[in-house]
Scaffold this active site. Structure first.
Site, mmCIF file in Angstrom:
data_model
loop_
_atom_site.group_PDB
_atom_site.id
_atom_site.type_symbol
_atom_site.label_atom_id
_atom_site.label_comp_id
_atom_site.label_asym_id
_atom_site.label_seq_id
_atom_site.Cartn_x
_atom_site.Cartn_y
_atom_site.Cartn_z
ATOM 1 N N GLU A 253 41.117 30.576 12.595
ATOM 2 C CA GLU A 253 42.360 29.816 12.773
ATOM 3 C C GLU A 253 43.543 30.719 13.113
ATOM 4 O O GLU A 253 44.419 30.323 13.887
ATOM 5 C CB GLU A 253 42.651 28.989 11.516
ATOM 6 C CG GLU A 253 41.546 28.025 11.118
ATOM 7 C CD GLU A 253 41.064 27.133 12.258
ATOM 8 O OE1 GLU A 253 41.896 26.740 13.101
ATOM 9 O OE2 GLU A 253 39.866 26.850 12.311
ATOM 10 N N ALA B 231 38.837 23.318 9.434
ATOM 11 C CA ALA B 231 40.240 23.736 9.445
ATOM 12 C C ALA B 231 40.851 23.329 10.775
ATOM 13 O O ALA B 231 40.144 22.983 11.715
ATOM 14 C CB ALA B 231 40.368 25.248 9.235
#
Length: 1017
Positions: free
Chosen positions: A457, A422
């Site tokens: 994230e 990610a």
């Protein structure tokens, strides 16, 4: 994430004159230039930027010295002292030279002087790697610069950009053509001049610049020439008159480029929909050095600015960027132009993102933020879990940091073709589909993966985005913190995911890399693009998180650590920081007067590589502690004398389970002694393994702990039992304990039922088994196999094959059954085959529990069902299940199938190239495939580094997979020879040094442990 093939090292010109004691001095540099000066090009950059050489004679002399002409020093004082031609009194033992000799000497002297005068009087020139291609028509004091693509002098020679000009804002218009796989761009960069300068230098790579104009203040814009120096991926504009500090200026550039065919920059991707139609899209991946592939920019973390982004596209597509869409305009060519709001925060270029695709969202409002999860339309039903998890995590971070998420929206987007797990782009986080999408039949383990990545994230929106490291040497400030916070947040928000087990495992695995001599400090020097790529490793991520956990565990009270990081975030919001800024913030929060200075303690953990080995012994109520660098090294490596401030926690036989039992002592010197309140039977250091160090208890201490576990293994927490297993295997690899001592400790495992001690022991024993297998010690390997099955046999037989809810029990079951089936345990193989048969015959109606899918697919691939599994793989739509099928296919022991899947992973047609590191790693685990994989890597190296940049995590993983089980001098020589031949294509990678070290260590382990192993087994 980034293609580095365009980078070339500047020659180390300093070395040509480093032995000269009379090397000329240079005028002082601007502090900005000095701070970022790469050592490999120190002489090249003298006088660059705003401080040109003023002394003509010094410049000529330094140029002469570059050619080795040290005799050209024109200082009369130095000439008298140093000249080789100064007359000396002749020795009485020497005869008078003949007339002929005198004539020859005079003639030679005349020739030398004449050549010297000719060189001295030649017009000045700009020296490069290719010599002096043309006369320098600018100034006789022109310093040494590289040459741009058009043959003109390029005004900069460093990797880091000059600090004289800073961007304030970017106005970007992008026009991607998904039919032709190209795009055009229009970039308007508004800048502020910080120091007087005659040039502006920024980054650009693979962009065709069609036109550029420059506007200073209120003056009229004029066309300018853009110079390019491809080895450094830089462009520049030069001016005849200085730009003055305090002025505003605007650089406008029109350009065109191809969409990237790798996984970085502005790249094209595709997927096949449920009707079998190919769909194309374009997405971005800029970290660390690839924003320059999409638009000209100041592509370093410290050059923050605002961004206004406009993207044109077909009407049936949607465009996404960091900010919400402000308006859409229909264009005359049938396209639409989406304009996004100007970013409300200053951003580093690596956080900019945009996507053009046919994606579908699900959304909800969370704390005044529109939270959305995007996917391809047919996978919309797989987005619910991520949306729910993200909403809880966003609320948690808003409250924990006491700073609200600053943007109006936050999009999480699943990209079908994405190399990294990610990427934390501010407001537009991009993911692999396997890291974001959860199917209706997904296991709790799969939810754990998605929850962890989403938590990581989202943490970056504060650590990394709001407060950003100044340069890549402090990457851990981003990644170490995000890793630490992902586990902290999930423990609070999603406790059902049992994340503590995973956090313990990653801390132990980080030690394996950091124990090598080729490891690096958490905060370390970074001078090349390759070194930037290599910072994305377990030291920056997992070790960074581990030392934060250790610090938190050593601070008094529950909230001191949190107070410190809140202060850090608030003090440096919107800015760039260094490691010391964090330690200073944590030191400044109110702590008890007895506690040590945090900065003093923690700077030792970030400024030196490796970690300590603490040796402990006790007698009565007295405990002796000593520390040294735990270094797995070959005999010729340098041993470190490093010392750490170690927060040593300890428990004993009288109180060992509750947190209140833990005592703390800071070991600051080489050795210290502490007194206990009473005599103890045994001591266990590093309570719950919260410290980043290994403990050696000595022969008596290990015996005491082994006996204690044999009597009642629950006298220690599962984390403490796990750390004992890990530590004794590590010490065995170091040569500090015998395998007999390992065997004695492991005896208790026949009674063990908790997950982490069992999975740690299985990992360590399976690693030894694979090493023996590859070393052709088949008879001993068979005995080890029998030992493992005997030790865990009862636990294996107790495993069921139906659905279970507990994440921890799923982890335990999958580890046990994968080992049993890998060792051809009869009942395991039969059960896996029956489940696979039922799965195939059900025509998609039957399901396999998620934690059992891998063992079932492995057994199918290693039997007669490989082709059937390949067919299922081609039809599978759920990504997590498909990836397990791929791993099963790669576990085959059939040579033809091995070769096919390796080649197909490189082609990228049936198997996505993003999965090639996984394929290679799986192939290397088997006896039949590891040599095929090594040959494949050597034959296809150039194609591999086209797909994955030199130094990237993917390349690191490929090298480790292929070499970590070699244990012979023949393989050592092969690996050394191959990588040495690569030169700039990978020979200097840190992962290569790790590979060579590991092979030597494997050799040593084989030599010293086989006899002991034979006796124990």
């Amino acid at each position: 994430m980034i293609e580095n093939s365009m980078f070339e090292e500047e020659p180390d010109v300093v070395d040509l004159a480093k032995d000269s004691t009379s090397f000329p001095s240079f005028p002082p540099l601007d502090p900005d230039d000095v701070a970022y000066e790469p050592r490999s090009s120190r002489l090249l950059v003298r006088g660059l930027g705003e401080n040109d050489l003023d002394d003509e004679e010094e410049d000529c002399e330094s140029s002469a010295r570059l050619l080795g002409m040290s005799f050209m020093n024109r200082s009369s004082a130095q000439r008298v002292a140093a000249s080789p031609y100064t007359r000396h009194s002749p020795s009485r033992s020497c005869s008078r030279p003949s007339a002929r000799t005198m004539v020859v000497c005079v003639l030679l002297l005349v020739i030398v002087v004449s050549m010297t005068m000719v060189l001295y009087l030649l017009p000045e020139c700009t020296f490069t790697k290719n010599g002096c291609p043309k006369q320098n028509k600018t100034s006789p004091s022109e310093p040494v610069y590289p040459i741009s693509t058009n043959g003109e002098v390029f005004p900069w020679a460093q990797l880091r950009l000059p600090q004289s000009v800073r961007p304030l804002s970017y106005d970007l218009t992008l026009n991607p053509d998904l039919d032709k796989m190209t795009f055009t761009g229009h970039s308007v960069i508004t800048m502020f001049v910080r120091h007087n300068t005659k040039h502006i230098v920024l980054h650009s790579m693979n962009l065709n610049i069609n036109k550029a104009t420059f506007k200073l203040g209120d003056e009229k814009a004029t066309t300018v020439t853009v110079l390019e120096f491809k080895p450094k991926q830089q462009i520049a504009v030069k001016f005849t008159e200085e730009l003055k500090a305090g002025q505003l200026c605007v650089l406008t550039i029109d350009y065109s480029a191809n969409l990237s065919h790798t996984y970085d920059g502005f790249y094209n991707s595709s997927y096949t929909d449920k009707e079998g139609n190919k769909k194309v899209l374009a997405a971005t991946q800029f970290e660390p050095l690839s924003a320059r592939k999409a638009f000209p920019c100041f592509d370093e973390p410290s050059f923050k600015a605002t961004f206004l982004i406009k993207i044109s596209h077909k009407a049936d597509y949607l465009a996404l960027s960091n900010m919400p869409k402000a308006k859409t305009t229909k264009l005359s060519n049938g396209l639409v132009l989406d304009e996004f709001e100007t970013t409300s925060v200053n951003m580093s270029t690596y956080l900019v993102a945009f996507i053009v695709a046919n994606f579908t969202p699900v959304s909800k409002n969370v704390s005044n933020t529109l939270l959305s999860v995007y996917s391809v339309p047919e996978k919309k039903e797989h987005t619910g879990y991520a949306l729910d998890a993200a909403s809880k995590l966003l609320d948690f971070y808003n409250n924990f940091f006491e700073i609200p998420y600053p943007l109006q929206k936050l999009d999480l987007v699943a990209i079908p073709d994405f190399l990294a797990g990610a990427m934390e782009n501010w407001g537009l986080i991009t993911f692999r589909e396997t890291s974001l999408l959860v199917g209706s039949h997904s296991s709790a383990l799969e939810k754990q993966v998605v929850g962890s990545v989403v938590a990581h994230e989202l943490a970056h929106q504060w650590f990394g985005n709001l407060v950003t490291m100044s340069w890549w040497n402090d990457l851990w400030l981003n990644e170490g913190f995000a890793t630490y916070m992902q586990y902290t947040s999930i423990q609070n928000v999603l406790p059902e995911l049992d994340i503590e087990n995973l956090f313990l495992d990653v801390r132990l695995r980080a030690m394996e890399k950091d124990a090598l001599n080729s490891s690096h400090a958490v905060s370390t020097e970074v001078n090349t693009p390759e070194q930037v790529e290599e910072m994305f490793d377990s030291v920056s991520y997992e070790k960074g998180a581990s030392i934060l956990l250790m610090l938190n565990a050593s601070l008094p009270g529950d909230q001191q650590f949190r107070k410190g990081i809140i202060q850090y975030l608030k003090q440096f919001s919107g800015l760039n920081t260094y490691t010391n800024d964090l330690w200073n913030s944590l030191t400044q929060v109110e702590l008890s007067s007895q506690h040590q200075n945090v900065s003093e303690m923690m700077s030792l953990w970030t400024s030196q590589k490796g970690f300590p080995l603490v040796t402990v012994s006790h007698k009565g109520d007295e405990v002796n502690l000593s520390q040294e660098h735990f270094l797995l090294t070959s005999d010729n490596a340098t041993h470190s004398s490093s010392l750490w401030h170690i927060p040593v926690s300890y428990i004993n036989n009288s109180c060992s389970l509750a947190a209140e039992c833990r005592q703390l002592f800071t070991l600051k010197t080489k050795s210290e002694t502490l007194k206990l309140p009473e005599k103890v039977k045994w001591l266990k250091l590093n309570y719950k393994n919260t410290g980043f160090y290994i403990v050696d208890y000595g022969k008596e201490g290990w015996s005491e702990l082994s006996d204690a576990l044999a009597n009642n293994y629950q006298v220690l927490t599962s984390e403490d039992r796990t750390s004992l297993i890990h530590n004794i295997f590590s010490l065995s690899r170091l040569g500090r304990v015998s395998f007999h001592q390992v065997h004695q400790l492991l005896k208790y495992l026949s009674n063990e039922t908790d997950t982490t001690p069992v999975t740690e022991a299985l990992l360590q024993l399976n690693t030894i088994y694979r090493l023996l297998d590859k070393h052709l010690e088949h008879e001993l390997g068979a005995r080890l196999k029998g030992y493992i099955l005997s030790l865990f046999g009862a636990l294996i037989q107790n495993q069921t094959w139906g659905e279970i809810e507990s994440v921890s029990k799923q982890e335990l079951r999958s580890a046990l059954l994968e080992t049993a089936c890998h060792f051809n345990e009869e009942s395991c193989i039969k059960q896996a085959k029956d489940i696979f048969k039922n799965y195939v015959e059900s025509n998609g109606t039957a399901t396999i529990p998620g934690d059992l899918q891998q063992v079932v697919f492995n057994v199918a691939a290693q039997s007669d069902d490989w082709s059937t599994l390949l067919t299922l793989y081609g039809k599978a739509s759920y990504d997590s299940e498909k990836r397990k099928m791929l791993k099963g296919l790669a576990s085959t022991q059939n040579p033809q199938q091995i070769i096919w899947i390796l080649q197909e992973g490189l082609r990228g047609q049936i198997v996505q190239t993003q999965e090639l590191p996984l394929v290679i790693g799986t192939v290397c685990n088997g006896f039949a495939g590891y040599l095929f994989a090594w040959d494949f890597i050597q034959e296809n190296w150039d194609r591999l580094i086209e797909k994955f940049p030199v130094g990237s995590f993917a390349i690191q993983r490929i090298i480790k997979s292929a070499t970590s089980q070699f244990s012979t001098k023949t393989h050592l020589d092969q690996v050394q020879s191959f990588f040495s031949s690569l030169k700039e294509r990978g020979s200097s990678m840190r992962s290569v040094q790790e590979a060579l070290e590991t092979i030597k260590l494997n050799q040593r382990w084989i030599d010293t442990n086989l006899a002991s192993l034979r006796k124990c087994l």
